[in-house]
Write an enzyme that holds these catalytic residues in place. Structure first.
Site, PDB file in Angstrom:
ATOM      1  N   LYS A  80       1.012  -1.199  -0.006  1.00  0.00           N
ATOM      2  CA  LYS A  80      -0.114   0.113   0.022  1.00  0.00           C
ATOM      3  C   LYS A  80       0.710   1.158  -0.068  1.00  0.00           C
ATOM      4  O   LYS A  80       1.911   1.122   0.392  1.00  0.00           O
ATOM      5  CB  LYS A  80      -0.895   0.027   1.351  1.00  0.00           C
ATOM      6  CG  LYS A  80      -2.011  -1.245   1.247  1.00  0.00           C
ATOM      7  CD  LYS A  80      -3.199  -1.155   2.114  1.00  0.00           C
ATOM      8  CE  LYS A  80      -3.916  -2.087   2.063  1.00  0.00           C
ATOM      9  NZ  LYS A  80      -5.122  -2.038   3.108  1.00  0.00           N
ATOM     10  N   TYR A 123     -12.528  -1.393  -4.272  1.00  0.00           N
ATOM     11  CA  TYR A 123     -13.028  -1.790  -2.902  1.00  0.00           C
ATOM     12  C   TYR A 123     -14.534  -1.866  -2.877  1.00  0.00           C
ATOM     13  O   TYR A 123     -15.072  -1.317  -1.746  1.00  0.00           O
ATOM     14  CB  TYR A 123     -12.344  -0.530  -1.893  1.00  0.00           C
ATOM     15  CG  TYR A 123     -10.961  -1.114  -1.494  1.00  0.00           C
ATOM     16  CD1 TYR A 123     -10.799  -2.179  -0.489  1.00  0.00           C
ATOM     17  CD2 TYR A 123      -9.963  -0.446  -1.903  1.00  0.00           C
ATOM     18  CE1 TYR A 123      -9.614  -2.729  -0.345  1.00  0.00           C
ATOM     19  CE2 TYR A 123      -8.452  -0.666  -1.610  1.00  0.00           C
ATOM     20  CZ  TYR A 123      -8.408  -1.822  -0.787  1.00  0.00           C
ATOM     21  OH  TYR A 123      -7.085  -2.099  -0.344  1.00  0.00           O
ATOM     22  N   HIS A 136      -2.450  -5.378   1.273  1.00  0.00           N
ATOM     23  CA  HIS A 136      -3.548  -6.145   1.255  1.00  0.00           C
ATOM     24  C   HIS A 136      -3.445  -7.570   1.033  1.00  0.00           C
ATOM     25  O   HIS A 136      -2.387  -7.941   0.349  1.00  0.00           O
ATOM     26  CB  HIS A 136      -4.251  -5.475  -0.099  1.00  0.00           C
ATOM     27  CG  HIS A 136      -5.294  -6.074  -0.516  1.00  0.00           C
ATOM     28  ND1 HIS A 136      -6.599  -5.927  -0.123  1.00  0.00           N
ATOM     29  CD2 HIS A 136      -5.522  -7.146  -1.602  1.00  0.00           C
ATOM     30  CE1 HIS A 136      -7.823  -6.829  -0.788  1.00  0.00           C
ATOM     31  NE2 HIS A 136      -6.923  -7.406  -1.428  1.00  0.00           N
ATOM     32  N   GLU A 190      -9.335 -10.138  -8.102  1.00  0.00           N
ATOM     33  CA  GLU A 190      -8.404  -8.829  -7.887  1.00  0.00           C
ATOM     34  C   GLU A 190      -7.175  -9.166  -8.663  1.00  0.00           C
ATOM     35  O   GLU A 190      -6.731  -8.158  -9.188  1.00  0.00           O
ATOM     36  CB  GLU A 190      -8.276  -8.740  -6.303  1.00  0.00           C
ATOM     37  CG  GLU A 190      -9.396  -8.482  -5.450  1.00  0.00           C
ATOM     38  CD  GLU A 190      -9.140  -8.757  -3.858  1.00  0.00           C
ATOM     39  OE1 GLU A 190      -9.845  -8.440  -3.278  1.00  0.00           O
ATOM     40  OE2 GLU A 190      -7.923  -9.324  -3.540  1.00  0.00           O
TER      41      GLU A 190
END
Ligand code: IDP
Ligand code: MG
Length: 143
Positions: A15, A55, A121, A132
């Protein structure tokens, strides 16, 4: 001919705060040491729109706006990882969402700044790992 099972893959992002803090290399080292093979990887930056889509499952949660603006605030590293039992083993390696609750030795315990800025994540299911991974990588890049 070998048949590859999709179920031994997971998806991760390093991130923005972890990239900003210079922790890409240290985190990848931890991932490699835990026995994950990097199938695909790229450094990129999400637009607010892309982060919002990624998200979308959290749309109704109170932290959604904060999460989307944080995840689009700077570069991230996205990767597809392979290992037996990848999803569960990776969640164990990264630790709890809130670093104050993450076990000793986990990536979040070592690198996360807060519950929001929690360094990495990790997909929560085989189904979401595939969704994803598809979000960031083409079929060619994933093979
Ligand atoms: P996970 O990343 O451990 O699966 P989720 O509940 O799926 O946790 O939440 C997704 C992300 O949203 C977290 O990794 C974190 O960055 C952020 N987040 C979760 N809960 C909070 C919160 O209470 N405040 C701020 N951000 C949060
Ligand atoms: Mg999650």
């Amino acid at each position: 001919m070998t048949i590859q099972m999709a179920t031994n893959r997971t998806f991760t992002m390093i991130k923005p705060e972890a990239v900003e803090n210079g922790n890409i290399g240290a985190i990848l080292e931890r991932i490699n040491a835990a026995g994950f093979r990097i199938v695909a990887m790229k450094k990129t930056q999400l637009s607010a729109d892309s982060a919002g889509t990624f998200y979308e499952v959290h749309k109704e949660r109170p932290f959604y706006g904060e999460l989307v603006s944080y995840m689009s605030s700077g570069p991230i590293v996205a990767a597809i990882l392979e290992k037996d039992n990848a999803v569960a083993d990776f969640r164990a390696l990264i630790g709890a969402t809130d670093p104050t609750e993450a076990a000793d030795g986990t990536i979040r315990k070592e690198f996360a700044e807060s519950k929001a800025k929690n360094a990495v994540h990790g997909s929560d299911s085989d189904e979401n790992a595939a969704i994803e991974g598809d979000f960031f990588f083409t079929e060619e890049e994933r093979s």
